[in-house]
Design an enzyme around this catalytic site. Structure first.
Site, short mmCIF file in Angstrom:
data_model
loop_
_atom_site.label_atom_id
_atom_site.label_comp_id
_atom_site.label_asym_id
_atom_site.label_seq_id
_atom_site.Cartn_x
_atom_site.Cartn_y
_atom_site.Cartn_z
N HIS A 95 -4.59 6.82 -3.00
CA HIS A 95 -4.75 5.36 -2.20
C HIS A 95 -3.75 4.93 -1.56
CE1 HIS A 95 -5.93 0.98 -2.64
NE2 HIS A 95 -6.91 1.34 -2.90
N ASP B 35 -13.45 4.98 -6.64
CA ASP B 35 -14.65 5.63 -6.28
C ASP B 35 -15.12 6.95 -7.17
OD1 ASP B 35 -13.71 4.54 -2.90
OD2 ASP B 35 -15.68 4.32 -3.93
C1 SDX Z 1 -11.24 2.82 -1.17
O1 SDX Z 1 -7.72 0.40 0.92
C2 SDX Z 1 -8.32 0.03 -0.25
O2 SDX Z 1 -8.23 -0.95 -0.89
C3 SDX Z 1 -9.61 0.70 -0.17
C4 SDX Z 1 -10.58 0.46 -1.67
C5 SDX Z 1 -11.18 -0.84 -1.78
O3 SDX Z 1 -11.49 -1.40 -2.56
O4 SDX Z 1 -11.28 -1.43 -0.48
O5 SDX Z 1 -9.58 0.57 -2.73
C6 SDX Z 1 -11.64 1.55 -1.67
O6 SDX Z 1 -11.68 3.13 -0.17
C7 SDX Z 1 -10.67 3.83 -2.20
C8 SDX Z 1 -10.39 5.12 -1.51
C9 SDX Z 1 -11.47 6.14 -1.30
N1 SDX Z 1 -11.13 7.09 -0.56
C10 SDX Z 1 -11.07 8.32 -1.17
O7 SDX Z 1 -11.33 8.54 -2.19
C11 SDX Z 1 -10.91 9.62 0.00
C12 SDX Z 1 -9.91 10.52 -0.47
N2 SDX Z 1 -8.58 9.84 -0.46
C13 SDX Z 1 -7.72 9.98 0.57
O8 SDX Z 1 -8.32 10.36 1.66
C14 SDX Z 1 -6.52 9.21 0.67
O9 SDX Z 1 -5.91 9.11 -0.44
C15 SDX Z 1 -6.78 7.76 1.32
C16 SDX Z 1 -7.47 7.72 2.46
C17 SDX Z 1 -7.55 6.85 0.02
C18 SDX Z 1 -5.41 6.99 1.20
O10 SDX Z 1 -4.50 8.02 2.01
P1 SDX Z 1 -3.33 7.69 2.80
O11 SDX Z 1 -2.28 6.44 2.22
O12 SDX Z 1 -3.41 7.54 4.16
O13 SDX Z 1 -2.34 9.12 2.39
P2 SDX Z 1 -2.27 10.37 3.32
O14 SDX Z 1 -3.96 10.71 3.58
O15 SDX Z 1 -1.48 10.19 4.27
O16 SDX Z 1 -2.06 11.25 1.94
C19 SDX Z 1 -0.62 11.50 1.72
C20 SDX Z 1 -0.65 12.60 1.16
C21 SDX Z 1 -1.01 14.05 2.00
O17 SDX Z 1 -0.31 15.04 1.52
P3 SDX Z 1 0.60 15.72 2.80
O18 SDX Z 1 -0.63 16.01 3.69
O19 SDX Z 1 1.60 14.68 3.17
O20 SDX Z 1 1.29 16.88 2.07
O21 SDX Z 1 -1.29 12.99 -0.27
C22 SDX Z 1 -2.32 13.72 -0.03
C23 SDX Z 1 -2.26 13.94 1.61
O22 SDX Z 1 -3.06 15.47 1.59
N3 SDX Z 1 -3.49 13.35 -0.37
C24 SDX Z 1 -4.49 13.90 -1.02
C25 SDX Z 1 -5.70 12.90 -1.34
N4 SDX Z 1 -5.07 11.75 -1.00
C26 SDX Z 1 -3.83 11.93 -0.32
N5 SDX Z 1 -4.67 15.16 -0.98
C27 SDX Z 1 -5.84 15.77 -1.72
N6 SDX Z 1 -6.83 14.78 -2.06
C28 SDX Z 1 -6.73 13.50 -1.75
N7 SDX Z 1 -7.67 12.48 -2.21
#
Ligand code: SDX
Length: 376
Positions: free
Chosen positions: A262, A313
């Protein structure tokens, strides 16, 4: 103009808001100061809608009037010409695409469409909150060659949606589960879809346009679309026994695991525990506990290996699937709830508005002379 910026506006504060507080370190979520843990225990989605829009819990009299407006057939039913329009769509059109199209078309039938006053926007918000479940349920029936089920004004928003999907009155557990899920998805500060709605409202565009912006943003798999992707992961894993090896391979392949991580929470999303409990109760009721067992194993491994935690989710789809709701209806369900938050933010933006227009750090070509085509 050289400036420091954060890609994706990470941690950038762009405005004030009185609607929702998220404590990303402690994992707490408050709507107008009330903790969702308490709202889940004592409130209803209809009451939470009132709270988000008005800033206070309603008196009994105000709640009764609010519920009556939300449950009335006049506000829930779809214009017949809109249903005729839906029948023209290809059956393969996804429910989120129908929702985006249908909400846009509903503006054409709304007498207050162009009126941005608080009173008119609140009337439109009530109609959209009441109509979106009808729209989603109607498409579910139409795409399967069935006749849409008319809304039942005696049922709550949660119960009525499950009823319109199946044509059968839902169990009390299914109604309660759905009501809690709607409470938990209702608002979340400046998440991507809410911010999209606010940017639209800040141009003094109308509520329907802002909600269509929100729907478009929520559709993406990094945001509301994640709940559907989680269920597709569960379907690929198939059994609890396969879960550990499957998720370890996915992590080794550097896959992004839907339902985890998140932008704000650095610990488990406070909504996840409620959705896990509901998914577990419903799974037991229908005799299928494998979804939760698979997700629990996935959560154990991802948390241990990546220190990334479950978000809203992860378990929601397991609860919906246990009610027989198809996977591609999960994100529309998220939108049916979040419309309450989007409307609250549009009301707040319109009340103290300033056009939202950030700048870009230009990294393109320096000034260059035009070259006629014969010399290219
Ligand atoms: C919702 O914003 C809100 O409030 C949204 C929400 C709401 O109620 O409105 O809460 C609802 O959208 C929840 C999130 C649903 N999405 C997912 O489940 C998709 C999977 N999650 C990720 O894509 C990610 O965690 C995000 C998009 C939710 C947040 O990503 P960020 O803050 O942009 O973080 P990032 O992608 O830059 O990741 C930081 C690091 C990375 O590692 P490095 O590349 O730097 O080594 O963490 C890793 C990422 O690879 N990482 C993950 C991951 N989430 C972050 N690695 C594997 N799986 C994941 N899910």
């Amino acid at each position: 103009m050289s400036s420091v910026f954060k890609e994706g506006l990470e941690d950038i504060v762009v405005s004030t808001s009185e609607i929702c507080f998220i404590d990303g370190r402690e994992g707490r979520l408050l709507y107008r100061g009330y903790d969702v843990d308490e709202l889940v225990q004592h409130s209803s989605f209809e009451e939470v809608v009132y709270l988000l829009w008005n800033g206070t819990l309603p008196s009994r009299k105000d709640l009764e009037a609010h519920v009556k407006a939300l449950n009335s057939t006049a506000n829930r039913k779809l214009p017949p010409k809109l249903v005729t329009m839906l029948r023209q769509l290809p059956k393969k059109t996804t429910p989120m695409e129908v929702l985006r199209t249908g909400v846009s078309a509903l503006a054409a039938f709304d007498p207050d469409a162009a009126d941005n006053s608080r009173e008119a926007t609140t009337r439109k918000a009530i109609r959209l909150t009441a109509q979106m479940p009808t729209l989603v349920a109607a498409w579910e029936r139409l795409r399967r060659g069935k006749t849409p089920v008319a809304p039942n004004p005696k049922l709550s928003l949660a119960g009525n949606f499950v009823y319109m999907l199946s044509g059968k009155k839902p169990t009390d557990l299914a109604t309660k589960t759905f009501d809690v899920a709607l409470i938990l998805h209702a608002d979340h500060e400046f998440n991507a879809s809410t911010f999209a709605a606010r940017v639209t409202a800040a141009t003094l565009s109308d509520l329907h346009s802002a909600i269509v912006s929100g729907i478009g943003a929520l559709k993406g798999p990094l945001h509301g679309g994640a709940n559907e992707q989680v269920m597709r992961m569960v379907e690929q894993i198939k059994t609890p026994e396969r879960a550990d090896a499957w998720i370890r391979k996915a992590l080794a392949d550097k896959a992004r695991i839907m339902g985890f991580g998140h932008r704000v929470y650095r610990v488990e999303d406070p909504r996840a525990k409620h959705l896990r409990r509901l998914a577990s109760e419903l799974g037991k009721q229908v005799g299928n506990t494998s979804y939760v067992k698979i997700l629990d194993t996935v959560a154990r491994v991802v948390t241990e290996e990546k220190k990334i935690y479950p978000n809203v989710d992860l378990y929601s789809g397991a609860a919906y699937a246990s009610m027989g709701i198809p996977t591609d209806e999960f994100t529309p369900i998220f939108a049916m709830s979040r419309v309450a938050g989007w409307a609250a933010h549009v009301l707040e933006q319109h009340a103290h508005n300033r056009l939202i227009r950030p700048r870009a750090e230009y990294t393109g070509h320096a000034r260059q002379q035009y070259v006629p085509i014969e010399r290219r």
